[in-house]
Each structure stands twice: as structure tokens, then as C-alpha cells.
Write a protein that holds these residues in place. Structure first.
Motif, short mmCIF file in Angstrom:
data_model
loop_
_atom_site.label_atom_id
_atom_site.label_comp_id
_atom_site.label_asym_id
_atom_site.label_seq_id
_atom_site.Cartn_x
_atom_site.Cartn_y
_atom_site.Cartn_z
N GLN A 235 -18.82 9.35 -8.90
CA GLN A 235 -18.13 8.24 -9.57
C GLN A 235 -16.78 8.69 -10.16
N ASP A 236 -16.78 9.84 -10.82
CA ASP A 236 -15.53 10.33 -11.41
C ASP A 236 -14.50 10.64 -10.32
N ALA A 237 -14.95 11.23 -9.22
CA ALA A 237 -14.03 11.56 -8.14
C ALA A 237 -13.41 10.28 -7.56
N ASP A 238 -14.23 9.26 -7.38
CA ASP A 238 -13.72 7.98 -6.84
C ASP A 238 -12.68 7.39 -7.79
N ARG A 239 -12.95 7.50 -9.09
CA ARG A 239 -12.01 6.95 -10.08
C ARG A 239 -10.74 7.78 -10.17
N LEU A 240 -10.86 9.08 -9.98
CA LEU A 240 -9.64 9.92 -10.01
C LEU A 240 -8.73 9.56 -8.85
N ASP A 241 -9.30 9.13 -7.72
CA ASP A 241 -8.46 8.77 -6.58
C ASP A 241 -7.84 7.39 -6.76
N ALA A 242 -8.30 6.66 -7.79
CA ALA A 242 -7.72 5.33 -8.05
C ALA A 242 -6.53 5.44 -9.01
N ILE A 243 -6.35 6.62 -9.62
CA ILE A 243 -5.28 6.76 -10.63
C ILE A 243 -4.30 7.88 -10.23
N GLY A 244 -3.28 8.09 -11.04
CA GLY A 244 -2.28 9.12 -10.73
C GLY A 244 -1.44 8.74 -9.53
N ALA A 245 -0.81 9.73 -8.91
CA ALA A 245 0.09 9.47 -7.78
C ALA A 245 -0.65 8.83 -6.61
N MET A 246 -1.85 9.35 -6.32
CA MET A 246 -2.65 8.76 -5.23
C MET A 246 -3.01 7.32 -5.56
N GLY A 247 -3.29 7.08 -6.82
CA GLY A 247 -3.62 5.72 -7.27
C GLY A 247 -2.46 4.76 -7.01
N ILE A 248 -1.24 5.25 -7.26
CA ILE A 248 -0.05 4.41 -7.03
C ILE A 248 0.07 4.06 -5.54
N PHE A 249 -0.12 5.08 -4.70
CA PHE A 249 -0.14 4.84 -3.24
C PHE A 249 -1.17 3.76 -2.89
N ARG A 250 -2.38 3.93 -3.44
CA ARG A 250 -3.49 3.07 -3.00
C ARG A 250 -3.33 1.63 -3.47
N VAL A 251 -2.83 1.45 -4.68
CA VAL A 251 -2.62 0.08 -5.16
C VAL A 251 -1.61 -0.62 -4.25
N SER A 252 -0.56 0.10 -3.88
CA SER A 252 0.47 -0.50 -3.03
C SER A 252 -0.11 -0.84 -1.66
N ALA A 253 -0.92 0.07 -1.12
CA ALA A 253 -1.53 -0.16 0.19
C ALA A 253 -2.47 -1.36 0.13
N TYR A 254 -3.26 -1.44 -0.95
CA TYR A 254 -4.21 -2.55 -1.08
C TYR A 254 -3.46 -3.88 -1.21
N ALA A 255 -2.40 -3.87 -2.02
CA ALA A 255 -1.62 -5.09 -2.22
C ALA A 255 -1.02 -5.56 -0.89
N ALA A 256 -0.56 -4.61 -0.09
CA ALA A 256 0.02 -4.96 1.22
C ALA A 256 -1.05 -5.61 2.10
N MET A 257 -2.23 -5.01 2.10
CA MET A 257 -3.33 -5.54 2.92
C MET A 257 -3.73 -6.94 2.43
N ALA A 258 -3.77 -7.12 1.09
CA ALA A 258 -4.25 -8.39 0.53
C ALA A 258 -3.15 -9.44 0.43
N GLY A 259 -1.93 -9.08 0.78
CA GLY A 259 -0.82 -10.04 0.71
C GLY A 259 -0.38 -10.33 -0.71
N GLU A 260 -0.64 -9.38 -1.63
CA GLU A 260 -0.21 -9.56 -3.03
C GLU A 260 1.21 -9.01 -3.20
N PRO A 261 2.02 -9.62 -4.11
CA PRO A 261 3.33 -9.02 -4.37
C PRO A 261 3.17 -7.67 -5.08
N LEU A 262 4.16 -6.80 -4.93
CA LEU A 262 4.11 -5.52 -5.63
C LEU A 262 4.37 -5.73 -7.11
N TYR A 263 5.40 -6.53 -7.42
CA TYR A 263 5.78 -6.73 -8.80
C TYR A 263 6.01 -8.21 -9.03
#
Ligand code: ADP
Ligand code: NI
Length: 237
Positions: A149-177
Motif C-alpha cells: 500500500q505504501d509503495a503504491d501511494r509513493l508512486d502517486a506522489i512526488g515527481a512520478m506522481g506529477i507524471f501520473r496525474v498528467s497521464a491520467y488526466a490526458a486519458m480521462a479528457g480532464e484539463p491540466l489546469y
């Protein structure tokens, strides 16, 4: 500052040479399940979680079942509701994981522990269990579960987290900002969840790393705000 490009995987992620065939088959099965996912939840995410979960487990003062941790990490996203919509598909996948572990001679106790970890890892699952008073003593005490669980959450935050949020938003059609805090956007996800995720980590090492990664995200969120509001256009002199 000189920035070097990515290097080879910095450390191996195999928990045990003895279980090589089981791990290899597990990896192949998971890779087939993740093949069509976007890059926020792909096999690279799985492998980062796997390496971090094993590192957390190895550095933990208690004795932790590394094979359970590795398989829990490998399997942790194969029944994710965001990607597997139908109950019947989730049931089928869980049966396939159980079958694979049992065919390789893993005991019922250990294979069921892996399955339980897989069904309980998500942040949204934890939130729901707590809100409905279904968070149990097992959830509080199972160290193998905490490592995954902690490892999964660590990959959701920090620099990798920033990458992943952007990737998810692109997939879901959400605006970045978006300036509208009521609408879903990548930036809103930081405020709704990611900046506070560190409070939910459970292992000593996980919590320590989460502090660092949260600072990286907070700096990023502040910089994005400055750029969006053009405050960085104001010259210092
Ligand atoms: P969990 O199931 O543990 O809550 P998720 O799989 O939902 O975790 O989230 C993992 C990652 O997916 C998030 O950290 C984020 O990067 C991305 N993500 C999920 N939902 C959104 C969203 N609405 N907008 C942007 N990113 C999201
Ligand atoms: Ni995950």
C-alpha cells in the motif's frame, strides 16, 4: 546542475530466486492485463511499486514475507475498478491469480493473503472501509499489506506522481489546469488527494520518503500557480 538521463534499473526486484518460475509467470500474466492501460497505470507503474514495496519490506525491522509482498505488488492493480468495469471480469481475474499461485504450490494461507492485499490496496478502498466502520485489526497490523500500500501511494506522489496525474488526466479528457476548483482537473487532484496522501502511509520508511515527495509536489503546485497567474512575469529587480 548537470542532469543525467535515466540509467538501468538501480536494483533488482526479485524477492526469491527459489520462486523464480512463479514470479515469472505472475509477471507475464500481469503484463497481459496491464497492456491496454494508459501510462498512469501501466506495467512500469507495477514494476516501480514492486521495487519500492520490496525495499520497504527489506528495510523494515520486522520479519516480512517478501514473496507475498512481491506478488501483492505485482497484482495490486489487476482488479482496479477504473480499468476493469465488470464484476465478472474482476472475479475471473482474481480466480486466475489464485489459480496461478496454487499451481505453483503456494499454500492457501499465503495465496489468500496475497488476494486479500490485492482487494484492499487502493486509497479509495481504505477510505470506504474507514467510513463504513469496516477497517479491521488486520488492516492495522498486516505488514505485507502496508508495504504494498505504501509503495503504491509513493508512486502517486512526488515527481512520478506529477507524471501520473498528467497521464491520467490526458486519458480521462480532464484539463491540466482549471481556475474552477469545483471541476475535475489534474491540478485539482493534488488539492483533493495527493498533497495529503502522506498522512495515510504506514511504514517508517514509506512515511519518510513520502515527506520528501510531498515537498516536491508542493513546489510544483506552487510553480504551476505562479505560471498560471503570471506572477512569474513580475521581475525581481
Ligand atoms: P487508488 O485506487 O489507490 O485511490 P488511484 O488508482 O485512484 O489510486 O489513483 C492512482 C493515480 O491515478 C493517482 O495518484 C493519480 O495520479 C491518478 N488519478 C486518479 N484519479 C485521477 C483524477 N481524477 N485526475 C487525475 N489523476 C487521477
Ligand atoms: Ni497502483
Amino acid at each position: 546542475m548537470i542532469l543525467t538521463p535515466p540509467s538501468q534499473t538501480p536494483e533488482p526486484y526479485t524477492s526469491s530466486e527459489q520462486d523464480y518460475e512463479l514470479i515469472n509467470d505472475a509477471e507475464t500474466l500481469v503484463a497481459s492485463y496491464m497492456a491496454d492501460n494508459d501510462t498512469s497505470h501501466d506495467m512500469h507503474h507495477i514494476n516501480r511499486v514492486r521495487r519500492m514495496a520490496l525495499r520497504i519490506a527489506r528495510e523494515h525491522p520486522a520479519n516480512i514475507d517478501l514473496l507475498v509482498v512481491e506478488l501483492g505488488a505485482l497484482f495490486h492493480d489487476v482488479v482496479d475498478h477504473k480499468y476493469v468495469m465488470h464484476d465478472s471480469d474482476r472475479t475471473e481475474r482474481l480466480a486466475a491469480l489464485r489459480g496461478l499461485m496454487r499451481n505453483h504450490g503456494m499454500s492457501i494461507d499465503r495465496s489468500e493473503l496475497v488476494a486479500k492485499i490485492v482487494e484492499n490496496t487502493g486509497y479509495s478502498i481504505e477510505k470506504k472501509l474507514r467510513n463504513t466502520n469496516n477497517w479491521s485489526q488486520w488492516h492495522d497490523s498486516c505488514l505485507e499489506y502496508h508495504c504494498v500500500q505504501d509503495a503504491d501511494r509513493l508512486d502517486a506522489i512526488g515527481a512520478m506522481g506529477i507524471f501520473r496525474v498528467s497521464a491520467y488526466a490526458a486519458m480521462a479528457g480532464e484539463p491540466l489546469y482549471s481556475y474552477n476548483s469545483k471541476s475535475i482537473s489534474a491540478i485539482q487532484h493534488f488539492h483533493d488527494k495527493l498533497l495529503y496522501l502522506k498522512e495515510t502511509l504506514k511504514t517508517p520508511l514509506g512515511r519518510e520518503v513520502a515527506e520528501k515527495r510531498t515537498r516536491i509536489m508542493a513546489d510544483f503546485v506552487a510553480a504551476a500557480k505562479e505560471e498560471y497567474e503570471l506572477t512569474d512575469f513580475i521581475c525581481a529587480n
